[in-house]
Write a protein that holds these residues in place. Structure first.
Motif, PDB file in Angstrom:
ATOM      1  N   LEU A  19      93.435  -2.487  47.216  1.00  0.00           N
ATOM      2  CA  LEU A  19      92.719  -3.614  48.293  1.00  0.00           C
ATOM      3  C   LEU A  19      90.929  -3.149  48.836  1.00  0.00           C
ATOM      4  O   LEU A  19      90.123  -3.446  47.969  1.00  0.00           O
ATOM      5  CB  LEU A  19      92.943  -4.196  49.268  1.00  0.00           C
ATOM      6  CG  LEU A  19      94.370  -4.416  48.841  1.00  0.00           C
ATOM      7  CD1 LEU A  19      95.364  -4.748  50.010  1.00  0.00           C
ATOM      8  CD2 LEU A  19      93.952  -6.047  48.708  1.00  0.00           C
ATOM      9  N   LEU A  20      91.571  -1.716  48.740  1.00  0.00           N
ATOM     10  CA  LEU A  20      90.133  -1.278  49.317  1.00  0.00           C
ATOM     11  C   LEU A  20      88.992  -0.597  47.701  1.00  0.00           C
ATOM     12  O   LEU A  20      87.885  -1.209  48.185  1.00  0.00           O
ATOM     13  CB  LEU A  20      90.006   0.511  48.931  1.00  0.00           C
ATOM     14  CG  LEU A  20      90.911   0.794  50.060  1.00  0.00           C
ATOM     15  CD1 LEU A  20      91.638   2.423  50.854  1.00  0.00           C
ATOM     16  CD2 LEU A  20      89.640   0.208  51.410  1.00  0.00           C
ATOM     17  N   PHE A  21      89.708  -0.698  46.380  1.00  0.00           N
ATOM     18  CA  PHE A  21      88.483  -0.869  45.289  1.00  0.00           C
ATOM     19  C   PHE A  21      88.386  -2.373  45.016  1.00  0.00           C
ATOM     20  O   PHE A  21      87.447  -2.202  44.895  1.00  0.00           O
ATOM     21  CB  PHE A  21      89.984  -0.286  44.305  1.00  0.00           C
ATOM     22  CG  PHE A  21      89.177  -0.999  42.727  1.00  0.00           C
ATOM     23  CD1 PHE A  21      87.461   0.501  42.300  1.00  0.00           C
ATOM     24  CD2 PHE A  21      88.831  -1.956  41.576  1.00  0.00           C
ATOM     25  CE1 PHE A  21      86.970   0.133  41.348  1.00  0.00           C
ATOM     26  CE2 PHE A  21      88.503  -1.940  41.070  1.00  0.00           C
ATOM     27  CZ  PHE A  21      87.905  -0.940  40.345  1.00  0.00           C
ATOM     28  N   LEU A  22      88.830  -3.130  45.183  1.00  0.00           N
ATOM     29  CA  LEU A  22      88.666  -4.555  45.305  1.00  0.00           C
ATOM     30  C   LEU A  22      87.060  -4.971  46.388  1.00  0.00           C
ATOM     31  O   LEU A  22      85.931  -5.320  45.494  1.00  0.00           O
ATOM     32  CB  LEU A  22      89.408  -5.892  45.362  1.00  0.00           C
ATOM     33  CG  LEU A  22      90.668  -5.372  44.158  1.00  0.00           C
ATOM     34  CD1 LEU A  22      91.704  -6.820  44.808  1.00  0.00           C
ATOM     35  CD2 LEU A  22      90.057  -5.805  43.223  1.00  0.00           C
ATOM     36  N   VAL A  23      87.166  -4.343  47.547  1.00  0.00           N
ATOM     37  CA  VAL A  23      85.972  -4.535  48.601  1.00  0.00           C
ATOM     38  C   VAL A  23      85.083  -3.495  48.295  1.00  0.00           C
ATOM     39  O   VAL A  23      83.909  -4.062  47.514  1.00  0.00           O
ATOM     40  CB  VAL A  23      86.432  -4.136  49.516  1.00  0.00           C
ATOM     41  CG1 VAL A  23      85.089  -4.411  50.547  1.00  0.00           C
ATOM     42  CG2 VAL A  23      88.198  -4.620  50.310  1.00  0.00           C
ATOM     43  N   LEU A  27      80.699  -4.129  46.162  1.00  0.00           N
ATOM     44  CA  LEU A  27      79.460  -3.153  47.470  1.00  0.00           C
ATOM     45  C   LEU A  27      78.691  -1.910  45.815  1.00  0.00           C
ATOM     46  O   LEU A  27      77.676  -2.037  45.877  1.00  0.00           O
ATOM     47  CB  LEU A  27      79.866  -2.048  48.215  1.00  0.00           C
ATOM     48  CG  LEU A  27      80.334  -2.671  49.540  1.00  0.00           C
ATOM     49  CD1 LEU A  27      80.994  -1.569  50.380  1.00  0.00           C
ATOM     50  CD2 LEU A  27      79.644  -3.518  50.250  1.00  0.00           C
ATOM     51  N   THR A  28      79.891  -1.069  45.613  1.00  0.00           N
ATOM     52  CA  THR A  28      79.131  -0.182  44.845  1.00  0.00           C
ATOM     53  C   THR A  28      78.163  -1.146  43.404  1.00  0.00           C
ATOM     54  O   THR A  28      77.102  -0.696  43.073  1.00  0.00           O
ATOM     55  CB  THR A  28      80.265   0.912  44.003  1.00  0.00           C
ATOM     56  OG1 THR A  28      79.232   1.997  43.971  1.00  0.00           O
ATOM     57  CG2 THR A  28      80.586   0.527  42.552  1.00  0.00           C
ATOM     58  N   LEU A  29      78.850  -2.347  42.813  1.00  0.00           N
ATOM     59  CA  LEU A  29      77.832  -3.178  41.734  1.00  0.00           C
ATOM     60  C   LEU A  29      76.910  -3.674  42.821  1.00  0.00           C
ATOM     61  O   LEU A  29      75.853  -3.780  42.307  1.00  0.00           O
ATOM     62  CB  LEU A  29      78.581  -4.666  41.496  1.00  0.00           C
ATOM     63  CG  LEU A  29      78.565  -4.691  40.509  1.00  0.00           C
ATOM     64  CD1 LEU A  29      79.144  -3.477  38.969  1.00  0.00           C
ATOM     65  CD2 LEU A  29      79.560  -6.137  39.886  1.00  0.00           C
ATOM     66  N   ILE A  30      76.756  -4.246  43.776  1.00  0.00           N
ATOM     67  CA  ILE A  30      75.268  -4.667  44.070  1.00  0.00           C
ATOM     68  C   ILE A  30      75.516  -3.652  44.532  1.00  0.00           C
ATOM     69  O   ILE A  30      73.077  -3.754  44.663  1.00  0.00           O
ATOM     70  CB  ILE A  30      76.594  -5.506  45.834  1.00  0.00           C
ATOM     71  CG1 ILE A  30      76.883  -6.348  45.167  1.00  0.00           C
ATOM     72  CG2 ILE A  30      74.946  -6.095  46.748  1.00  0.00           C
ATOM     73  CD1 ILE A  30      77.614  -7.147  46.064  1.00  0.00           C
ATOM     74  N   ASN A 223      87.238  -4.038  59.432  1.00  0.00           N
ATOM     75  CA  ASN A 223      87.528  -2.759  59.828  1.00  0.00           C
ATOM     76  C   ASN A 223      87.509  -2.199  58.086  1.00  0.00           C
ATOM     77  O   ASN A 223      87.904  -1.153  58.202  1.00  0.00           O
ATOM     78  CB  ASN A 223      89.548  -3.279  59.962  1.00  0.00           C
ATOM     79  CG  ASN A 223      89.376  -3.098  61.484  1.00  0.00           C
ATOM     80  OD1 ASN A 223      88.926  -2.786  62.361  1.00  0.00           O
ATOM     81  ND2 ASN A 223      90.808  -3.731  61.867  1.00  0.00           N
ATOM     82  N   ILE A 224      87.906  -3.038  57.129  1.00  0.00           N
ATOM     83  CA  ILE A 224      88.175  -3.092  56.411  1.00  0.00           C
ATOM     84  C   ILE A 224      86.861  -2.247  55.406  1.00  0.00           C
ATOM     85  O   ILE A 224      85.826  -1.081  54.969  1.00  0.00           O
ATOM     86  CB  ILE A 224      88.383  -4.187  54.987  1.00  0.00           C
ATOM     87  CG1 ILE A 224      89.275  -2.883  53.736  1.00  0.00           C
ATOM     88  CG2 ILE A 224      87.195  -4.746  54.481  1.00  0.00           C
ATOM     89  CD1 ILE A 224      89.779  -3.865  53.039  1.00  0.00           C
ATOM     90  N   ILE A 225      85.387  -2.505  56.299  1.00  0.00           N
ATOM     91  CA  ILE A 225      83.862  -2.386  55.229  1.00  0.00           C
ATOM     92  C   ILE A 225      83.507  -1.058  55.305  1.00  0.00           C
ATOM     93  O   ILE A 225      83.187  -0.150  54.308  1.00  0.00           O
ATOM     94  CB  ILE A 225      82.961  -2.911  56.176  1.00  0.00           C
ATOM     95  CG1 ILE A 225      81.511  -2.956  55.636  1.00  0.00           C
ATOM     96  CG2 ILE A 225      82.769  -2.825  57.545  1.00  0.00           C
ATOM     97  CD1 ILE A 225      81.766  -4.040  53.951  1.00  0.00           C
ATOM     98  N   ILE A 226      84.361  -0.035  56.545  1.00  0.00           N
ATOM     99  CA  ILE A 226      83.681   0.975  57.091  1.00  0.00           C
ATOM    100  C   ILE A 226      84.654   1.500  56.099  1.00  0.00           C
ATOM    101  O   ILE A 226      83.722   2.943  55.078  1.00  0.00           O
ATOM    102  CB  ILE A 226      83.906   1.825  58.368  1.00  0.00           C
ATOM    103  CG1 ILE A 226      83.512   1.214  58.990  1.00  0.00           C
ATOM    104  CG2 ILE A 226      83.013   3.295  58.407  1.00  0.00           C
ATOM    105  CD1 ILE A 226      82.310   1.041  59.858  1.00  0.00           C
ATOM    106  N   THR A 227      85.855   1.828  56.168  1.00  0.00           N
ATOM    107  CA  THR A 227      86.293   2.854  54.925  1.00  0.00           C
ATOM    108  C   THR A 227      86.551   2.442  52.749  1.00  0.00           C
ATOM    109  O   THR A 227      85.946   2.942  52.749  1.00  0.00           O
ATOM    110  CB  THR A 227      88.077   2.059  54.814  1.00  0.00           C
ATOM    111  OG1 THR A 227      88.277   2.008  56.353  1.00  0.00           O
ATOM    112  CG2 THR A 227      88.702   3.236  54.641  1.00  0.00           C
ATOM    113  N   ALA A 228      86.065   1.180  52.750  1.00  0.00           N
ATOM    114  CA  ALA A 228      84.990   0.272  52.261  1.00  0.00           C
ATOM    115  C   ALA A 228      84.013   1.493  51.605  1.00  0.00           C
ATOM    116  O   ALA A 228      83.167   2.494  50.411  1.00  0.00           O
ATOM    117  CB  ALA A 228      84.712  -0.716  51.785  1.00  0.00           C
ATOM    118  N   PHE A 229      83.356   1.581  52.859  1.00  0.00           N
ATOM    119  CA  PHE A 229      81.773   2.723  52.198  1.00  0.00           C
ATOM    120  C   PHE A 229      81.932   3.972  52.182  1.00  0.00           C
ATOM    121  O   PHE A 229      81.551   4.539  51.304  1.00  0.00           O
ATOM    122  CB  PHE A 229      81.031   2.685  54.106  1.00  0.00           C
ATOM    123  CG  PHE A 229      80.145   1.761  53.653  1.00  0.00           C
ATOM    124  CD1 PHE A 229      79.366   1.028  52.336  1.00  0.00           C
ATOM    125  CD2 PHE A 229      79.855   1.249  55.531  1.00  0.00           C
ATOM    126  CE1 PHE A 229      78.877  -0.411  52.954  1.00  0.00           C
ATOM    127  CE2 PHE A 229      79.073  -0.400  55.925  1.00  0.00           C
ATOM    128  CZ  PHE A 229      78.690  -0.666  54.504  1.00  0.00           C
TER     129      PHE A 229
END
Lengths: 307, 315
Positions: A19-23, A27-30, A223-229
């Protein structure tokens, strides 16, 4: 140690990682291609969950809801790019951060207006609600396995798209030299909007997949965005491969830390001390790992060679 | 020029006098608002030191507000309910010392890592570390987890009674003036000039032989300590301390104040805080969905209006 529990927790860790990868991949692509920092990416993840939830009840089918939600989320990403991201490309990152922070407040409040303060649960459809036997006494829920499989398909699909298709070639070319690609007659603005839509769709898929397990709720995106960062920082901002490795690593560390750290601590401290300190340490574990990795590799595990 | 100076002076005087007048005629609400405003402005002054003058965009400064507030809350909690005798105290000077040491240490340790990076990395890492502090306090049940910590007391400082709202306000106001003056001094000093040199052209400052990393680190730690002090006031003002203070949207609001007020100006953070607090108050009295107009305004500011309020004044 209980190996069944360990295996189940490893699978849970993989599920979180996927799930983290999908988010994070969006982000990393953009960021890697458009050089744009999108804080509002988590809000798109949340929209994916809410839209899918509403459609599930409207259509009475989770599967059709997901199929219909995908283009809706892609269009939202496309529109978002045109109105907010595009005017900000030429600005510095601070303006990206503030502008998309404003977008978070707007999107979250609109979601609050439409869907209300409480979350919406989606029932897992019957055909996915079973268990799959791996061996005699190990069963894992079908739906969790599905999340892992879909995530892996999306991961490899993205790598294939970026590395082996004509669209991917244009995207990579656009990332290294926008002006040149535009001079060759490629509509770079539309291309960038498509990248944005792809990123949004990936986050939306993550939201649709997690909604039947947790439910669609207002705080979920933040909640997920910081972990995605943390994932993209550890992986190297702009690297899809790095995001993949870091997402699985962080998913596993977070999940296993929460379930086994107190057992580990009991080896060298008293039970009471271990039970008090383990939750605090495990809640910090991924950030401590990030700190450790950055002190050796300030640009992450796989810093992209471009730029 | 003369007009602008007297305008700024007028703002400061009204900020000091009006709330007390309102309080005397029975509208204490405005006094509380002004106290909150001063405390947030102190934090914005601290953030402006690194964001405005040093070009370091920290998206995690709410962490220091939280650390400062818990530096009041935790000793006061033990003083009231027992446990951890070495920490239990109601002495304001000890609260401030703990806040300064802890926020300075947190800034130092995270700064060691953050400052190795630049640009987006820096923004995201400061954000991640403040989230770490958030989850740390959420995970400690003794201090209320995410329900927060209620302390039915305030720091004791000789000759001052923080339970009196007017004294609480005066302490916050004079601290604000003190830190605005202090940051002004710092930026006019040799150190401050080096700092803005680093902001403008880091490579040149390196070739001129300055230790860029060290200067940034010192500014970062100092900025954290100022916010930690603001946290001590905030904890005393609300007497309710929760991890929500550290939430990253709080950090975003602090950034909003600094940017809207105008970066790298003495009065900017105060202007920003005034606008933010008034906006929040007015909008949230109209609708509970006040984040919607606030978010739209933020987007509009970013898209159409650069340089903040101070730039309008200096034109």
């Amino acid at each position: 140690m209980d190996y069944t529990l360990l295996l189940i927790q490893v699978l849970n860790g993989l599920q979180l990682g996927v799930l983290l990868f999908l988010v994070a991949s969006g982000l990393t692509l953009i960021f890697g291609i458009l050089d744009f920092v999108n804080l509002a990416h988590g809000s798109i993840y949340m929209l994916g969950a809410f839209i899918c939830a509403s459609l599930t009840y409207a259509l009475d089918s989770y599967l059709f809801a997901v199929i219909l939600s995908l283009p809706i989320i892609a269009i939202i990403g496309y529109v978002f790019e045109i109105f907010l991201a595009r005017p900000l490309y030429a600005r510095d990152h601070l303006d990206h951060v503030l502008g998309t922070f404003g977008a978070i407040l707007v999107i979250d409040t609109i979601a609050h207006l439409i869907w209300g303060p409480a979350g919406i649960a989606i029932p897992i459809p019957n055909y996915l609600d079973g268990q799959i036997m791996i061996s005699e006494n190990i069963e894992i829920p079908t739906f969790r396995l599905l999340i892992i499989v879909v995530g892996l398909i999306a991961a490899f699909g993205l790598l294939w798209l970026v590395n082996f298709t004509k669209l991917g070639m244009l995207i990579r070319a656009g990332a290294s030299n926008r002006t040149m690609v535009a001079a060759l007659g490629i509509d770079i603005r539309t291309l960038f909007a498509i990248v944005f839509a792809i990123g949004a769709t990936l986050a939306g898929i993550a939201g649709m997949l997690i909604a039947p397990i947790t439910e669609a709720s207002l705080g979920m995106g933040n909640n997920i965005i910081i972990t995605a960062f943390v994932v993209i920082i550890v992986g190297g901002i702009g690297s899809v491969k790095g995001a993949f490795v870091a997402a699985l690593l962080i998913g596993l560390i977070d999940t296993l830390g929460r379930s086994f750290l107190d057992d580990l601590f009991k080896v060298f401290m008293s039970t009471a001390a271990a039970e008090n300190s383990a939750p605090a340490i495990s809640s910090m574990s991924i950030y401590l790992m990030m700190a450790l990795i950055l002190s050796f590799k300030p640009k992450g595990l796989f810093p992209p060679r471009l730029r | 020029m003369q007009f602008i100076r007297s305008f700024k002076f007028l703002i400061l005087v009204s900020l000091l006098v009006l709330p007390i007048v309102f309080h005397q005629i029975g509208m204490s609400f405005y006094l509380d608002l002004a106290t909150r405003l001063c405390i947030l402005a102190i934090a914005a002054v601290g953030l402006n030191l690194i964001l405005g003058y040093g070009g370091m965009i920290s998206f995690g400064h709410a962490a220091y507000l939280g650390l400062g507030a818990y530096a009041v809350g935790i000793p006061a909690h033990h003083w009231l309910y027992g446990g951890l005798d070495f920490l239990a105290t109601n002495n304001g000077f000890i609260h401030i010392t703990i806040a300064v040491v802890i926020s300075g240490l947190f800034a130092f340790l995270t700064g060691l890592i953050c400052l190795k990076t630049k640009g987006v990395y820096f923004i995201m890492i400061t954000m991640a570390f403040s989230q770490m502090a958030y989850y740390l306090f959420v995970s400690i049940e003794e201090y209320g987890s995410d329900d927060g910590l209620v302390i039915n007391t305030r720091s004791e400082i000789p000759l001052i009674n923080l339970d009196d709202p007017i004294q609480m306000f005066l302490v916050s106001f004079s601290s604000l003036i003190f830190f605005m003056w202090l940051v002004h001094l710092i930026t006019k000093s040799n150190f401050g000039l080096i700092l803005s040199g680093i902001k403008d052209n880091e490579a040149r400052m390196v070739s001129l032989g300055y230790n860029v990393y060290l200067h940034k680190l010192i500014a970062f730690v100092f900025s954290g300590i100022i916010c930690g002090f603001a946290g001590v006031l905030l904890g005393n003002f609300t007497t309710f301390i929760s991890p929500e203070m550290i939430d990253w949207s709080r950090s975003g609001e602090l950034m909003f104040m600094v940017i809207l007020g105008g970066v790298a100006t003495v009065m900017g953070p105060l202007f920003g805080a005034i606008v933010f607090v008034i906006l929040e108050e007015v909008l949230s009295s109209i609708t509970i969905y006040w984040h919607l107009p606030f978010g739209l305004l933020l987007i509009a500011v970013v898209l159409f209006f650069r340089g903040g309020l101070s730039s309008l004044l200096s034109k």
